[in-house]
Design a protein around this motif. Structure first.
Motif, short mmCIF file in Angstrom:
data_model
loop_
_atom_site.label_atom_id
_atom_site.label_comp_id
_atom_site.label_asym_id
_atom_site.label_seq_id
_atom_site.Cartn_x
_atom_site.Cartn_y
_atom_site.Cartn_z
N MET A 80 20.65 21.66 -3.69
CA MET A 80 19.36 22.27 -4.03
C MET A 80 18.31 21.19 -4.21
O MET A 80 18.58 20.13 -4.78
CB MET A 80 19.49 23.10 -5.31
CG MET A 80 18.19 23.76 -5.75
SD MET A 80 18.41 24.87 -7.15
CE MET A 80 19.20 26.27 -6.37
N ILE A 81 17.11 21.46 -3.72
CA ILE A 81 16.02 20.51 -3.84
C ILE A 81 15.47 20.55 -5.24
O ILE A 81 15.03 21.59 -5.72
CB ILE A 81 14.91 20.82 -2.81
CG1 ILE A 81 15.48 20.70 -1.39
CG2 ILE A 81 13.72 19.91 -2.99
CD1 ILE A 81 14.53 21.14 -0.31
N GLY A 82 15.52 19.43 -5.93
CA GLY A 82 15.07 19.36 -7.31
C GLY A 82 13.63 18.94 -7.42
O GLY A 82 12.87 18.94 -6.46
N ARG A 83 13.27 18.54 -8.63
CA ARG A 83 11.87 18.17 -8.89
C ARG A 83 11.58 16.80 -8.31
O ARG A 83 11.80 15.77 -8.93
CB ARG A 83 11.59 18.19 -10.40
CG ARG A 83 10.12 17.93 -10.71
CD ARG A 83 9.87 18.01 -12.19
NE ARG A 83 10.05 19.34 -12.71
CZ ARG A 83 9.13 20.30 -12.60
NH1 ARG A 83 8.00 20.07 -11.97
NH2 ARG A 83 9.36 21.48 -13.10
N MET A 84 11.06 16.77 -7.07
CA MET A 84 10.70 15.51 -6.43
C MET A 84 9.31 15.06 -6.86
O MET A 84 9.01 13.89 -6.90
CB MET A 84 10.74 15.68 -4.91
CG MET A 84 12.13 15.99 -4.36
SD MET A 84 12.13 16.19 -2.57
CE MET A 84 11.22 17.75 -2.40
N ARG A 85 8.45 15.99 -7.17
CA ARG A 85 7.09 15.70 -7.63
C ARG A 85 6.54 16.97 -8.25
O ARG A 85 7.26 17.95 -8.40
CB ARG A 85 6.22 15.23 -6.46
CG ARG A 85 6.11 16.23 -5.33
CD ARG A 85 5.32 15.62 -4.17
NE ARG A 85 5.07 16.58 -3.11
CZ ARG A 85 5.96 16.92 -2.20
NH1 ARG A 85 7.17 16.38 -2.25
NH2 ARG A 85 5.67 17.79 -1.25
N GLU A 86 5.28 16.98 -8.61
CA GLU A 86 4.72 18.12 -9.34
C GLU A 86 4.72 19.40 -8.52
O GLU A 86 4.95 20.47 -9.04
CB GLU A 86 3.28 17.78 -9.77
CG GLU A 86 2.66 18.80 -10.71
CD GLU A 86 3.40 18.91 -12.03
OE1 GLU A 86 3.32 19.97 -12.68
OE2 GLU A 86 4.06 17.91 -12.43
N ARG A 87 4.49 19.28 -7.21
CA ARG A 87 4.38 20.47 -6.37
C ARG A 87 4.97 20.19 -5.00
O ARG A 87 4.79 19.12 -4.44
CB ARG A 87 2.89 20.83 -6.22
CG ARG A 87 2.61 22.12 -5.49
CD ARG A 87 1.16 22.47 -5.79
NE ARG A 87 0.69 23.63 -5.06
CZ ARG A 87 -0.03 23.56 -3.94
NH1 ARG A 87 -0.36 22.38 -3.44
NH2 ARG A 87 -0.44 24.65 -3.33
N VAL A 88 5.68 21.17 -4.47
CA VAL A 88 6.32 21.04 -3.16
C VAL A 88 5.62 21.96 -2.17
O VAL A 88 5.38 23.13 -2.46
CB VAL A 88 7.83 21.38 -3.24
CG1 VAL A 88 8.41 21.56 -1.85
CG2 VAL A 88 8.57 20.29 -4.00
N VAL A 89 5.30 21.41 -1.01
CA VAL A 89 4.72 22.19 0.07
C VAL A 89 5.82 22.45 1.10
O VAL A 89 6.53 21.53 1.51
CB VAL A 89 3.53 21.46 0.73
CG1 VAL A 89 2.97 22.29 1.89
CG2 VAL A 89 2.45 21.18 -0.30
N ALA A 90 5.97 23.70 1.49
CA ALA A 90 7.05 24.08 2.39
C ALA A 90 6.56 25.15 3.36
O ALA A 90 5.47 25.72 3.20
CB ALA A 90 8.25 24.60 1.60
N ALA A 91 7.38 25.43 4.36
CA ALA A 91 7.11 26.51 5.30
C ALA A 91 8.43 27.15 5.69
O ALA A 91 9.49 26.53 5.60
CB ALA A 91 6.39 25.98 6.55
N CYS A 92 8.37 28.40 6.09
CA CYS A 92 9.57 29.08 6.57
C CYS A 92 9.18 30.04 7.69
O CYS A 92 8.04 30.49 7.76
CB CYS A 92 10.29 29.81 5.44
SG CYS A 92 9.33 31.08 4.60
N ASP A 93 10.14 30.33 8.56
CA ASP A 93 9.85 31.19 9.69
C ASP A 93 11.13 31.79 10.21
O ASP A 93 12.23 31.25 10.00
CB ASP A 93 9.15 30.40 10.80
CG ASP A 93 8.33 31.29 11.72
OD1 ASP A 93 8.25 32.51 11.45
OD2 ASP A 93 7.77 30.78 12.71
#
Length: 232
Positions: free
Chosen positions: A1-14
């Motif tokens: 699982m992707i944890g807290r890498m920084r304050e906010r995560v930008v992602a996309a899904c399709d």
């Protein structure tokens, strides 16, 4: 699982379905701080609809990211976005029935996504699909989902998979887009004209239309007449 890498995560899904229904696949991608694709995963669904593929992609992304990580999720499916941001509260109040009293389509996926969204900070952002110089993350997810649908094999950064190939639906240069511009603003009333589709296609809302269906021009191409005023 992707944890807290920084304050906010930008992602996309399709999601993608070759035939709708047909061979389908899903994909998600998470960006680094420069909004460059950093981690991604894609998988096959066998035979499924485009809507199932889109919802599965969102469910897999939410499962892969720790619930305490604030997310910005970019999607090109208006159906999937409206399902979880607009329609879902009413569906829950109605006992997972639509306003017409019918069972909610893809209810199991929608319920699972609702559970995954509980307590999270998520900002959904609609981005048009298959655009020259379009959103980089959405394009990556689109290509990965399309490849998964075509080859019916899982892929991802954790498996050392190469970057997915270009999507056949995205123009390779900006020339086709420029060539279309005069038709959008011409004097033939293209913005309100409705024609019969010669071939099946996919509207910007994520739903397909069949050959012979009524379609109208919108900013992203041709699609359902009711979707032509939808904003990006």
């Amino acid at each position: 699982m992707i944890g807290r890498m920084r304050e906010r995560v930008v992602a996309a899904c399709d999601g993608a379905s070759k035939g709708n229904p047909g061979p389908a696949g899903w994909a998600w991608v998470v960006a680094d701080e420069g909004e460059t694709p950093a981690r991604w995963e894609a998988g096959p669904l066998g035979r499924a609809t485009n809507n199932v593929a889109e919802l599965t992609a969102l469910e897999r992304l939410l499962t892969a990211v720790a619930p305490d990580v604030p997310l910005e999720i970019r999607m090109d499916s208006q159906y999937a976005m409206k399902a979880v941001t607009t329609w879902l509260p009413g569906w829950k109040r109605n006992g997972w029935k639509t306003a017409a009293g019918k069972p909610v389509a893809n209810q199991e996926l929608v319920v699972r996504i609702d559970e995954l969204l509980d307590g999270r900070t998520v900002d959904f952002r609609y981005v048009p699909a298959h655009q020259v110089d379009g959103d980089r993350l959405n394009d990556f997810a689109d290509r990965a989902a399309s490849q998964a649908a075509t080859v019916q094999e899982p892929a991802g950064s954790d498996q050392g998979s190469p970057e997915p190939p270009p999507s056949p639906d995205t123009p390779k240069t900006s020339r086709p887009a420029k060539a279309r511009s005069p038709r959008r603003s011409g004097g033939q009333g293209s913005s309100s004209r409705t024609i019969k589709a010669k071939f099946p296609g996919r509207c910007m809302c994520g739903r397909s239309y069949a050959a012979g269906a009524d379609i109208a021009k919108n900013d992203q191409g041709w699609g359902h007449p009711e979707c032509r005023t939808a904003g990006a």
